[in-house]
Design a protein around this motif. Sequence first.
Motif, PDB file in Angstrom:
ATOM      1  N   ALA A   5      50.872  33.551  45.505  1.00  0.00           N
ATOM      2  CA  ALA A   5      49.514  33.353  45.731  1.00  0.00           C
ATOM      3  C   ALA A   5      49.014  34.609  46.240  1.00  0.00           C
ATOM      4  CB  ALA A   5      49.070  32.163  46.668  1.00  0.00           C
ATOM      5  N   GLN A   6      49.853  34.846  47.401  1.00  0.00           N
ATOM      6  CA  GLN A   6      49.410  36.194  48.017  1.00  0.00           C
ATOM      7  C   GLN A   6      49.580  37.509  46.986  1.00  0.00           C
ATOM      8  OE1 GLN A   6      52.467  35.848  51.279  1.00  0.00           O
ATOM      9  NE2 GLN A   6      50.780  35.421  52.701  1.00  0.00           N
ATOM     10  N   ARG A   7      50.497  37.552  46.149  1.00  0.00           N
ATOM     11  CA  ARG A   7      50.952  38.616  45.214  1.00  0.00           C
ATOM     12  C   ARG A   7      49.627  38.274  44.216  1.00  0.00           C
ATOM     13  NH1 ARG A   7      51.588  39.087  40.327  1.00  0.00           N
ATOM     14  NH2 ARG A   7      52.259  36.971  39.795  1.00  0.00           N
ATOM     15  N   ILE A   8      49.304  37.499  43.872  1.00  0.00           N
ATOM     16  CA  ILE A   8      48.158  37.214  42.847  1.00  0.00           C
ATOM     17  C   ILE A   8      46.675  37.723  43.804  1.00  0.00           C
ATOM     18  CG2 ILE A   8      46.476  35.766  41.512  1.00  0.00           C
ATOM     19  CD1 ILE A   8      49.025  34.106  41.039  1.00  0.00           C
ATOM     20  N   ASN A   9      46.620  37.407  44.845  1.00  0.00           N
ATOM     21  CA  ASN A   9      45.346  37.627  45.707  1.00  0.00           C
ATOM     22  C   ASN A   9      45.210  39.191  45.916  1.00  0.00           C
ATOM     23  OD1 ASN A   9      43.233  37.285  47.329  1.00  0.00           O
ATOM     24  ND2 ASN A   9      44.200  36.951  49.064  1.00  0.00           N
ATOM     25  N   GLU A  10      46.540  39.837  46.057  1.00  0.00           N
ATOM     26  CA  GLU A  10      46.655  41.418  46.330  1.00  0.00           C
ATOM     27  C   GLU A  10      46.412  42.095  44.973  1.00  0.00           C
ATOM     28  OE1 GLU A  10      46.748  44.790  47.809  1.00  0.00           O
ATOM     29  OE2 GLU A  10      46.508  42.968  49.004  1.00  0.00           O
ATOM     30  N   GLN A  11      46.757  41.497  44.001  1.00  0.00           N
ATOM     31  CA  GLN A  11      46.533  41.880  42.599  1.00  0.00           C
ATOM     32  C   GLN A  11      45.195  41.788  42.145  1.00  0.00           C
ATOM     33  OE1 GLN A  11      48.302  39.629  39.321  1.00  0.00           O
ATOM     34  NE2 GLN A  11      49.464  41.806  38.857  1.00  0.00           N
ATOM     35  N   MET A  12      44.134  40.882  42.457  1.00  0.00           N
ATOM     36  CA  MET A  12      42.864  40.604  42.219  1.00  0.00           C
ATOM     37  C   MET A  12      42.141  41.529  43.129  1.00  0.00           C
ATOM     38  SD  MET A  12      42.447  36.554  41.135  1.00  0.00           S
ATOM     39  CE  MET A  12      40.907  36.876  40.417  1.00  0.00           C
ATOM     40  N   ARG A  13      42.614  41.724  44.315  1.00  0.00           N
ATOM     41  CA  ARG A  13      41.926  42.652  45.291  1.00  0.00           C
ATOM     42  C   ARG A  13      41.770  43.916  45.041  1.00  0.00           C
ATOM     43  NH1 ARG A  13      43.346  41.273  51.044  1.00  0.00           N
ATOM     44  NH2 ARG A  13      44.498  40.093  49.673  1.00  0.00           N
ATOM     45  N   THR A  14      42.980  44.605  44.176  1.00  0.00           N
ATOM     46  CA  THR A  14      43.149  45.855  43.898  1.00  0.00           C
ATOM     47  C   THR A  14      42.512  46.154  42.608  1.00  0.00           C
ATOM     48  OG1 THR A  14      45.306  45.508  42.595  1.00  0.00           O
ATOM     49  CG2 THR A  14      45.411  46.376  45.257  1.00  0.00           C
ATOM     50  N   GLN A  15      42.340  45.195  41.686  1.00  0.00           N
ATOM     51  CA  GLN A  15      41.719  45.448  40.534  1.00  0.00           C
ATOM     52  C   GLN A  15      40.157  45.357  40.751  1.00  0.00           C
ATOM     53  OE1 GLN A  15      43.087  42.018  38.133  1.00  0.00           O
ATOM     54  NE2 GLN A  15      44.880  42.988  37.383  1.00  0.00           N
ATOM     55  N   GLY A  16      39.710  44.709  41.665  1.00  0.00           N
ATOM     56  CA  GLY A  16      38.278  45.115  41.886  1.00  0.00           C
ATOM     57  C   GLY A  16      37.399  44.064  41.048  1.00  0.00           C
TER      58      GLY A  16
END
Length: 114
Positions: A94-105
């Motif tokens: 979940a943290q990996r997905i959250n970080e991925q979504m955060r960096t994609q903007g």
Amino acid sequence: MPPGSSRAVTPLDDDDYPAYTMGRAADMLGTTPAFLRALGEHRLITPLRSEGGHRRYSRYQLRIAARARELVDQGTPIEAACRIIVLEDQLEEAQRINEQMRTQGPQSQSKTSA
């Protein structure tokens, strides 16, 4: 091998390759085959089987088993240790997905909702 040089990739390069017998895995972990069987019964790890029906473990599975042993050695019941490891894995994903979504903007999120 020096960086940039090529070499053949072998099954032993694969973390998921079932390279270790139950006895070898237990020796490496400093535990018993019964402990590994218990992890299988609790569905924490599912070893592959050789043609002869013997359990075979991968390096990835041994890392999970080592974490379970660490928790059990600290006094955690095996059932709870298995659940903790599953929850840790889910949290990490979940943290990996959250970080991925955060960096994609937000721009990539609006494209997918269109």
